[in-house]
Design a protein around this motif. Structure first.
Motif, PDB file in Angstrom:
ATOM      1  N   THR A   1      11.036  -2.200   1.556  1.00  0.00           N
ATOM      2  CA  THR A   1      10.431  -3.273   0.770  1.00  0.00           C
ATOM      3  C   THR A   1       9.849  -2.781  -0.552  1.00  0.00           C
ATOM      4  N   HIS A   2       9.916  -1.468  -0.786  1.00  0.00           N
ATOM      5  CA  HIS A   2       9.431  -0.949  -2.068  1.00  0.00           C
ATOM      6  C   HIS A   2       9.868   0.499  -2.215  1.00  0.00           C
TER       7      HIS A   2
ATOM      8  N   CYS B   1       4.151  -1.735   8.913  1.00  0.00           N
ATOM      9  CA  CYS B   1       4.418  -1.086   7.626  1.00  0.00           C
ATOM     10  C   CYS B   1       4.055   0.399   7.674  1.00  0.00           C
TER      11      CYS B   1
ATOM     12  N   ARG C   1       2.563  -0.489  -0.682  1.00  0.00           N
ATOM     13  CA  ARG C   1       3.074  -1.352  -1.747  1.00  0.00           C
ATOM     14  C   ARG C   1       4.259  -2.121  -1.196  1.00  0.00           C
ATOM     15  N   CYS C   2       4.381  -3.388  -1.566  1.00  0.00           N
ATOM     16  CA  CYS C   2       5.461  -4.213  -1.016  1.00  0.00           C
ATOM     17  C   CYS C   2       5.899  -5.248  -2.037  1.00  0.00           C
ATOM     18  N   SER C   3       7.198  -5.306  -2.314  1.00  0.00           N
ATOM     19  CA  SER C   3       7.723  -6.285  -3.262  1.00  0.00           C
ATOM     20  C   SER C   3       8.466  -7.419  -2.556  1.00  0.00           C
ATOM     21  N   ARG C   4       8.445  -7.411  -1.219  1.00  0.00           N
ATOM     22  CA  ARG C   4       9.148  -8.448  -0.464  1.00  0.00           C
ATOM     23  C   ARG C   4       8.194  -9.051   0.577  1.00  0.00           C
ATOM     24  N   PRO C   5       7.142  -9.740   0.115  1.00  0.00           N
ATOM     25  CA  PRO C   5       6.134 -10.267   1.042  1.00  0.00           C
ATOM     26  C   PRO C   5       6.695 -11.262   2.049  1.00  0.00           C
TER      27      PRO C   5
ATOM     28  N   ARG D   1       9.199  -1.525   6.257  1.00  0.00           N
ATOM     29  CA  ARG D   1       8.687  -2.609   7.104  1.00  0.00           C
ATOM     30  C   ARG D   1       9.552  -2.672   8.355  1.00  0.00           C
TER      31      ARG D   1
ATOM     32  N   THR E   1       4.389   4.113   4.998  1.00  0.00           N
ATOM     33  CA  THR E   1       4.748   4.687   3.699  1.00  0.00           C
ATOM     34  C   THR E   1       5.215   6.124   3.903  1.00  0.00           C
TER      35      THR E   1
ATOM     36  N   THR F   1       8.327   2.225   1.058  1.00  0.00           N
ATOM     37  CA  THR F   1       7.623   1.363   1.989  1.00  0.00           C
ATOM     38  C   THR F   1       8.634   0.864   3.010  1.00  0.00           C
TER      39      THR F   1
ATOM     40  N   ALA G   1       7.121 -10.236   5.751  1.00  0.00           N
ATOM     41  CA  ALA G   1       5.952  -9.861   6.560  1.00  0.00           C
ATOM     42  C   ALA G   1       5.946 -10.519   7.933  1.00  0.00           C
TER      43      ALA G   1
END
Length: 460
Positions: A398-399, A134, A121-125, A34, A136, A32, A128
């Motif tokens: 971010t993912h 974003c 999918r994103c683990s660092r919101p 960003r 993929t 992902t 944003a």
């Protein structure tokens, strides 16, 4: 005879490269991205072209010279990049697991970009606001040119180049990134281990027979969930993540219980498999689970191994007895798993496994291998923040999630920690599991993880 100028002949392929030179040996990584400005398809394509020219492992292909397989450098520019129409990550990754690469011509990797409107999918919101856009991107590769460490190296360099492309900076392709190596230190260690083993031929044969007997033993999942064997099964996946707080709580719990995070997760995977087996009607007091663990062989080399490219990984076997009533003392069980894995990672044991793999593999290296060599495989790249330090001005990761097509095992658990968050995938064979049962196993695994994390050692 005319000289073949389409490639540069580098060196004879290593035993590990030959062992991975199987048509269906494909790995896929999802990223992902960003960005602070919209990313154009052309910008991603340009960055991939630069990385192809700058990273030698991405130009590797394999050809026969006489009877010997050689590693070669593609003497041309060709990028396999497409913007696809698939709207979901899982089907796109599963489709790439069926991809077949032109191993003699190259390239032995490709890239697929999902449409801009597809949710990622994103683990660092928290990024944003500053990085509102974003995309993929999927990177698939043949396992003979790169292991997990090499793949992560490529991702970091791609992020750096992509940020430069967005910034409209000049990029010089002649400057090479990383070094493609044969792994001479592994060869030296293997030779030493062979000399030690061959001192006693009877002992050597006994150990070899034990390993073969263990691999031929009936595996557990088909006993509980018998299915019609498919000669052309598909590798399918289920994805799951943990947020930052939960991941860090689990790491803290593992430290308190004196086990590595890898061992703690492996223990959770084992007991969750037991739960699923019991739901399928396989009742035993103890379940002897045959694990296969991926090992980075660079850990046994001297000096700085950062930037050493190629495939320098292997699998080691570990058989652990897992009780049906594991809930009575989970963390004691996890410490036993930790002990077994630690013993298996000793250099002598790893080299012994590597030697037996080569000795027992008498079939053609290019042929397909049997499926059920274990009950499940575990591949853990660990915390990769030091391998992907890049935090670009315009683009940030971010993912990430990874998966490998199944050759040896009925299923493979792959996990990695990035920026403090655990990212997990279950890859399973369609001939062994239905998608419903695979999802059930993942749900059970993460339910059990939350349970063991919250209960004291004296109570579970």
């Amino acid at each position: 005879m005319a000289v073949d100028s389409s490639v540069v002949w580098l060196r004879p392929a290593t035993e590990i490269e030959k062992g991975n030179n199987i048509d269906s040996n494909v790995t896929v990584i999802g990223l992902t991205l960003r960005s602070s400005v919209p990313l154009c398809d052309s910008q991603i394509r340009e960055a991939l072209y630069h990385v192809f020219r700058k990273v030698p492992s991405l130009r590797t292909c394999f050809r026969k010279r006489g009877c010997t397989l050689w590693a070669c450098d593609m003497n041309c520019d060709y990028l396999d990049f497409q913007v696809i129409e698939t709207q979901e990550l899982v089907p796109a990754m599963e489709a790439l697991l069926q991809h077949r690469f032109p191993t003699t011509e190259g390239p032995l990797w490709c890239a697929r970009l999902l449409p801009a409107e597809v949710p990622a999918r994103c683990s660092r919101p928290y990024l944003a606001a500053a990085f509102a856009y974003c995309r993929t991107l999927l990177l698939a590769k043949h396992h003979a040119i790169a292991d997990g460490i090499t793949s992560i190296f490529v991702i970091d360099k791609f992020l750096r180049v992509l940020d430069d492309v967005v910034a409209d900076k000049s990029i010089t392709d002649s400057a090479q990134l990383g070094k493609l190596v044969a792994g001479e230190e592994t060869k030296v260690l293997m030779t030493k281990a062979m000399h030690e083993l061959m001192k006693d031929d009877d002992s050597f044969q006994h150990l070899r027979e034990d390993m073969e007997r263990s691999r031929r033993k009936k595996k557990l999942v088909p006993l509980a969930y018998p299915m019609v064997t498919e000669s052309h099964f598909k590798s399918q996946i289920v994805l799951r993540d943990l947020d930052l707080k939960t991941t860090q709580n689990f790491i803290t719990k593992c430290k308190e219980e004196k086990v590595t995070m890898n061992s703690g997760l492996t223990a959770v995977l084992n007991v969750s498999l037991v739960d699923l087996l019991r739901q399928g009607g396989l009742e035993q007091e103890f379940y002897h689970i045959h694990e296969v663990h991926a090992v980075n062989l660079r850990r046994y080399w001297s000096g700085d191994t950062l930037g050493t490219l190629g495939v320098h990984a292997m699998d080691i076997d570990n058989v652990v007895s897992t009780p049906a009533n594991w809930r009575g003392n989970f963390w004691a069980y996890a410490r036993n798993v930790n002990k077994h894995i630690g013993q298996g990672l000793q250099v002598k044991e790893v080299m012994k496994h590597l030697l037996f793999t080569f000795v027992s593999n008498t079939a053609d290296h290019s042929s397909e291998r049997s499926l059920l060599n274990s009950d499940h495989g575990v591949s853990n790249l660990g915390n990769i923040d030091h391998l992907i330090p890049t935090e670009g001005q315009y683009v940030r990761i971010t993912h990430t999630t990874g998966t490998t097509a199944l050759l040896f095992d009925p299923m493979l658990h792959t996990f990695v920690t990035l920026r403090g968050c655990l990212m997990y995938s279950l890859t399973y064979a369609s001939s062994v599991f239905t998608r419903k049962n695979a999802q059930k196993l993942v749900d059970t695994t993460f339910d059990n993880l939350m349970t063991v994390m919250s209960v004291s050692s004296s109570k579970i």
